[in-house]
Design an enzyme around this catalytic site. Sequence first.
Site, PDB file in Angstrom:
ATOM      1  NE  ARG A  37      -3.887   0.587   1.886  1.00 44.62           N
ATOM      2  CZ  ARG A  37      -5.103   0.598   2.431  1.00 44.62           C
ATOM      3  NH1 ARG A  37      -5.319   1.250   3.565  1.00 44.62           N
ATOM      4  NH2 ARG A  37      -6.097  -0.055   1.863  1.00 44.62           N
TER       5      ARG A  37
ATOM      6  CG  HIS B  88      -8.393   0.019  -2.866  1.00 43.19           C
ATOM      7  ND1 HIS B  88      -7.588  -1.042  -2.507  1.00 43.19           N
ATOM      8  CD2 HIS B  88      -9.100   0.338  -1.738  1.00 43.19           C
ATOM      9  CE1 HIS B  88      -7.789  -1.343  -1.229  1.00 43.19           C
ATOM     10  NE2 HIS B  88      -8.701  -0.527  -0.747  1.00 43.19           N
TER      11      HIS B  88
ATOM     12  CD  GLN C 165     -12.988  -2.386  -0.520  1.00 44.97           C
ATOM     13  OE1 GLN C 165     -12.191  -2.357   0.401  1.00 44.97           O
ATOM     14  NE2 GLN C 165     -14.164  -2.999  -0.422  1.00 44.97           N
TER      15      GLN C 165
ATOM     16  CG  ASP D  21     -13.629   6.104  -1.153  1.00 48.98           C
ATOM     17  OD1 ASP D  21     -13.600   5.945   0.086  1.00 48.98           O
ATOM     18  OD2 ASP D  21     -12.639   5.905  -1.886  1.00 48.98           O
TER      19      ASP D  21
ATOM     20  CB  CYS E 172     -13.981   0.861  -0.077  1.00 48.25           C
ATOM     21  SG  CYS E 172     -13.300   2.510   0.115  1.00 48.25           S
TER      22      CYS E 172
ATOM     23  NE  ARG F 120      -9.882  -5.642   0.297  1.00 50.28           N
ATOM     24  CZ  ARG F 120      -9.185  -4.604   0.781  1.00 50.28           C
ATOM     25  NH1 ARG F 120      -9.817  -3.557   1.281  1.00 50.28           N
ATOM     26  NH2 ARG F 120      -7.864  -4.576   0.717  1.00 50.28           N
TER      27      ARG F 120
HETATM   28  N1  NVA Z   1     -10.080   6.336  -1.454  1.00 52.13           N
HETATM   29  C1  NVA Z   1      -9.707   5.988  -0.106  1.00 52.13           C
HETATM   30  C2  NVA Z   1      -9.906   4.510   0.108  1.00 52.13           C
HETATM   31  C3  NVA Z   1      -9.554   4.038   1.496  1.00 52.13           C
HETATM   32  C4  NVA Z   1      -9.686   2.560   1.651  1.00 52.13           C
HETATM   33  C5  NVA Z   1      -8.267   6.382   0.142  1.00 52.13           C
HETATM   34  O1  NVA Z   1      -7.436   6.221  -0.757  1.00 52.13           O
HETATM   35  O2  NVA Z   1      -7.972   6.879   1.233  1.00 52.13           O
HETATM   36  N1   CP Z   2     -11.210  -0.409   2.469  1.00 55.92           N
HETATM   37  C1   CP Z   2      -9.927  -0.456   2.885  1.00 55.92           C
HETATM   38  O1   CP Z   2      -9.002  -0.695   2.112  1.00 55.92           O
HETATM   39  O2   CP Z   2      -9.791  -0.251   4.229  1.00 55.92           O
HETATM   40  P1   CP Z   2      -8.433  -0.021   5.037  1.00 55.92           P
HETATM   41  O3   CP Z   2      -7.917   1.348   4.654  1.00 55.92           O
HETATM   42  O4   CP Z   2      -8.849  -0.085   6.473  1.00 55.92           O
HETATM   43  O5   CP Z   2      -7.453  -1.082   4.679  1.00 55.92           O
END
Ligand code: NVA
Ligand code: CP
Length: 303
Positions: free
Chosen positions: A104, A131, A134, A219, A259, A287
Amino acid sequence: MAIKHFLQFADFTLDEYTYLIERAKIIKHKFKNYEPHHPLLDRTLVMVFEKNSTRTRLSFEAGMHQLGGAAIYLNTRDSQLGRGEPVEDAAQVMSRMCDVIMIRTFGQDIIERFAANSRVPVINGLTNEYHPCQVFADIFTFIEHRGSIAGKTVAWVGDANNMLYSWLQAAEVFGFHVNVATPAGYDIDPALVAPSNQRYSVFKDPADACEAAHLVTTDVWTSMGYEEEKAARLKAFDGWMVDAPKMQRAQADALFMHCLPAHRGEEVSAEVIDGPQSVVWDEAENRLHVQKALLEYLVLGKL
Ligand code: NVA
Ligand code: CP
């Protein structure tokens, strides 16, 4: 044989997703029935986090243990990645000590450079651009509740972010349509959408995007890494909350997805996220199951 990575949704074909969905169903059934399933005995997953996480860490770490393997958590704060070790060097070293790596991070270029230097498969656990894990879990969830997603309409209400770009790739693979409503200034970057993609339409009004949709999804208004824009975004997104009147424009049996983590009263009303059309907890749980299928496939191939 070339190593297979999962860096974006478009990396897999419909055939591969069809296989993975069948595996995920079997793996989920075994999990629910306490049937041991250890195809990755003695294998190791390394997880690299440069941003926060609850679901991604938990689902990969628990999933790898449940598959008989081990998972190791590294973050930028206390690994050498945070002190400027080149991504290419980190990839060389890490991939000599494990069987699969999940990352990540910020830019998609980082994970691509990492994968280019890795001896083992690399999985995108979220970048600024994508992502895919997800969205795969979300599609699995849709199929569980409503059957095939081909030909259906998904309404996206929010900024053009990593989730939206993954939904747009998924629409091409699975053959569904995305109605996209983004506030002015937060719209789609054409560089992140394949020129061939005819599977989406852009709307100015978020309620219009929800019209006749089979799935409405949103989101957070401020994704990780964009925190300094938070105040401006709060203003720009005024009126973009997914609430009951917007859901009423969708199909009567439309699902709501997010998500997570969510902000009730910002991008979604409590009434919607905690209401009967919401499947957010199933999305989160799935997930685990789809990523176990993904780990099994990337490490062992088709069984
Ligand atoms: N779009 C959000 C998703 C978090 C799981 C982010 O990137 O923070
Ligand atoms: N939806 C998701 O990826 O959650 P986290 O940021 O908690 O991993």
